[in-house]
Design a protein around this motif. Structure first.
Motif, PDB file in Angstrom:
ATOM      1  N   LEU A  51      10.359   0.376   5.476  1.00 36.88           N
ATOM      2  CA  LEU A  51       9.883   1.128   6.637  1.00 36.88           C
ATOM      3  C   LEU A  51       8.357   1.082   6.738  1.00 36.88           C
ATOM      4  O   LEU A  51       7.821   0.955   7.841  1.00 36.88           O
ATOM      5  N   TYR A  52       7.679   1.162   5.604  1.00 33.64           N
ATOM      6  CA  TYR A  52       6.221   0.989   5.630  1.00 33.64           C
ATOM      7  C   TYR A  52       5.877  -0.390   6.200  1.00 33.64           C
ATOM      8  O   TYR A  52       4.951  -0.534   6.996  1.00 33.64           O
ATOM      9  N   CYS A  88       0.833  -1.216   0.000  1.00 37.24           N
ATOM     10  CA  CYS A  88       0.000   0.000   0.000  1.00 37.24           C
ATOM     11  C   CYS A  88       0.862   1.259   0.000  1.00 37.24           C
ATOM     12  O   CYS A  88       0.543   2.230  -0.699  1.00 37.24           O
ATOM     13  N   GLY A  89       1.945   1.256   0.756  1.00 40.06           N
ATOM     14  CA  GLY A  89       2.863   2.400   0.750  1.00 40.06           C
ATOM     15  C   GLY A  89       3.476   2.607  -0.619  1.00 40.06           C
ATOM     16  O   GLY A  89       3.595   3.741  -1.104  1.00 40.06           O
ATOM     17  N   ASN A  90       3.854   1.514  -1.245  1.00 40.11           N
ATOM     18  CA  ASN A  90       4.448   1.591  -2.583  1.00 40.11           C
ATOM     19  C   ASN A  90       3.433   2.112  -3.604  1.00 40.11           C
ATOM     20  O   ASN A  90       3.754   2.979  -4.425  1.00 40.11           O
ATOM     21  N   ILE A  91       2.222   1.602  -3.555  1.00 45.40           N
ATOM     22  CA  ILE A  91       1.177   2.053  -4.477  1.00 45.40           C
ATOM     23  C   ILE A  91       0.871   3.534  -4.256  1.00 45.40           C
ATOM     24  O   ILE A  91       0.740   4.302  -5.212  1.00 45.40           O
ATOM     25  N   THR A  92       0.769   3.934  -2.997  1.00 43.33           N
ATOM     26  CA  THR A  92       0.483   5.335  -2.677  1.00 43.33           C
ATOM     27  C   THR A  92       1.576   6.251  -3.221  1.00 43.33           C
ATOM     28  O   THR A  92       1.291   7.267  -3.868  1.00 43.33           O
ATOM     29  N   ASN A  93       2.833   5.884  -2.976  1.00 37.62           N
ATOM     30  CA  ASN A  93       3.930   6.713  -3.478  1.00 37.62           C
ATOM     31  C   ASN A  93       3.975   6.715  -5.002  1.00 37.62           C
ATOM     32  O   ASN A  93       4.269   7.740  -5.616  1.00 37.62           O
ATOM     33  N   PHE A  94       3.662   5.589  -5.610  1.00 31.78           N
ATOM     34  CA  PHE A  94       3.603   5.527  -7.069  1.00 31.78           C
ATOM     35  C   PHE A  94       2.549   6.494  -7.606  1.00 31.78           C
ATOM     36  O   PHE A  94       2.792   7.250  -8.546  1.00 31.78           O
ATOM     37  N   LEU A  95       1.360   6.449  -7.001  1.00 28.61           N
ATOM     38  CA  LEU A  95       0.277   7.323  -7.455  1.00 28.61           C
ATOM     39  C   LEU A  95       0.622   8.801  -7.252  1.00 28.61           C
ATOM     40  O   LEU A  95       0.362   9.627  -8.135  1.00 28.61           O
ATOM     41  N   ILE A  96       1.218   9.123  -6.105  1.00 31.28           N
ATOM     42  CA  ILE A  96       1.631  10.507  -5.852  1.00 31.28           C
ATOM     43  C   ILE A  96       2.633  10.951  -6.911  1.00 31.28           C
ATOM     44  O   ILE A  96       2.487  12.019  -7.518  1.00 31.28           O
ATOM     45  N   GLU A  97       3.635  10.123  -7.151  1.00 28.99           N
ATOM     46  CA  GLU A  97       4.658  10.473  -8.141  1.00 28.99           C
ATOM     47  C   GLU A  97       4.055  10.594  -9.539  1.00 28.99           C
ATOM     48  O   GLU A  97       4.337  11.549 -10.278  1.00 28.99           O
ATOM     49  N   PHE A  98       3.218   9.656  -9.902  1.00 28.29           N
ATOM     50  CA  PHE A  98       2.597   9.660 -11.231  1.00 28.29           C
ATOM     51  C   PHE A  98       1.758  10.920 -11.446  1.00 28.29           C
ATOM     52  O   PHE A  98       1.882  11.598 -12.464  1.00 28.29           O
ATOM     53  N   VAL A  99       0.909  11.248 -10.474  1.00 29.05           N
ATOM     54  CA  VAL A  99       0.030  12.412 -10.604  1.00 29.05           C
ATOM     55  C   VAL A  99       0.841  13.706 -10.627  1.00 29.05           C
ATOM     56  O   VAL A  99       0.607  14.572 -11.473  1.00 29.05           O
ATOM     57  N   VAL A 100       1.788  13.842  -9.716  1.00 34.63           N
ATOM     58  CA  VAL A 100       2.581  15.081  -9.670  1.00 34.63           C
ATOM     59  C   VAL A 100       3.357  15.268 -10.965  1.00 34.63           C
ATOM     60  O   VAL A 100       3.389  16.367 -11.533  1.00 34.63           O
ATOM     61  N   ARG A 101       3.966  14.206 -11.448  1.00 34.69           N
ATOM     62  CA  ARG A 101       4.720  14.324 -12.708  1.00 34.69           C
ATOM     63  C   ARG A 101       3.801  14.645 -13.882  1.00 34.69           C
ATOM     64  O   ARG A 101       4.152  15.432 -14.761  1.00 34.69           O
ATOM     65  N   ALA A 102       2.612  14.043 -13.891  1.00 36.09           N
ATOM     66  CA  ALA A 102       1.670  14.298 -14.980  1.00 36.09           C
ATOM     67  C   ALA A 102       1.143  15.729 -14.941  1.00 36.09           C
ATOM     68  O   ALA A 102       1.017  16.384 -15.978  1.00 36.09           O
TER      69      ALA A 102
END
Length: 153
Positions: free
Chosen positions: A63-64, A18-32
């Motif tokens: 750590l998550y 879940c931590g990995n997915i959350t960070n992926f989504l944050i990175e994807f959206v911010v970059r987009a």
């Protein structure tokens, strides 16, 4: 003990994913949205602790998982029948906070990034609400079972 170990392993996996997915989504959206090619959803201070960004990301996932293990293991507090529900909740918050607060403040350095800190604190607050509801339901069920047994006698 075996049940607690299973819960810890399962919680590690769920938390890490879940931590990995959350960070992926944050990175994807911010970059987009921003068009930034170098955005990373980790604090620069945290990344600087490691020889590469990929190692920082991998340690972050671990750590998550560690936080997940602690939340699962500490849930055994709710199984101690001699403690009242309020005491159980207080102990649970203290025990889990001993682990996640140092990670959030000292390791991730989120105190330097108010938006990230607020988002993270809200996430933990929601987790405590969920645990309180789960603990309350377990306690309520136990009381109903005891009352049922007493009514049968």
């Amino acid at each position: 003990m075996r049940d607690v170990l299973y819960r810890c392993v399962f919680s590690f996996a769920i938390s890490a994913v879940c931590g990995n997915i959350t960070n992926f989504l944050i990175e994807f959206v911010v970059r987009a949205v921003t068009g930034s090619k170098d955005f990373l959803p980790l604090s620069p201070e945290f990344v600087a602790l490691f020889p590469s960004e990929s190692i920082a990301v991998e340690v972050n996932i671990l750590l998550y998982g560690i936080i997940g293990i602690v939340f699962a293991a500490a849930a055994t507090i709710y199984e101690k029948d001699r403690l009242g529900f309020i005491v159980q909740n207080i102990l649970y918050c203290i025990v889990t906070s001993i682990v996640w607060v140092p990670i959030v403040i000292l390791v991730w350095q989120l105190h330097k990034y108010p938006q990230a800190l607020i988002g993270t604190l809200c996430g933990f607050f929601v987790t405590y609400i969920i645990m309180s509801i789960v603990g309350y339901r377990i306690t309520k069920k136990n009381i109903e079972e005891i009352n049922s047994c007493l009514a049968e006698q």
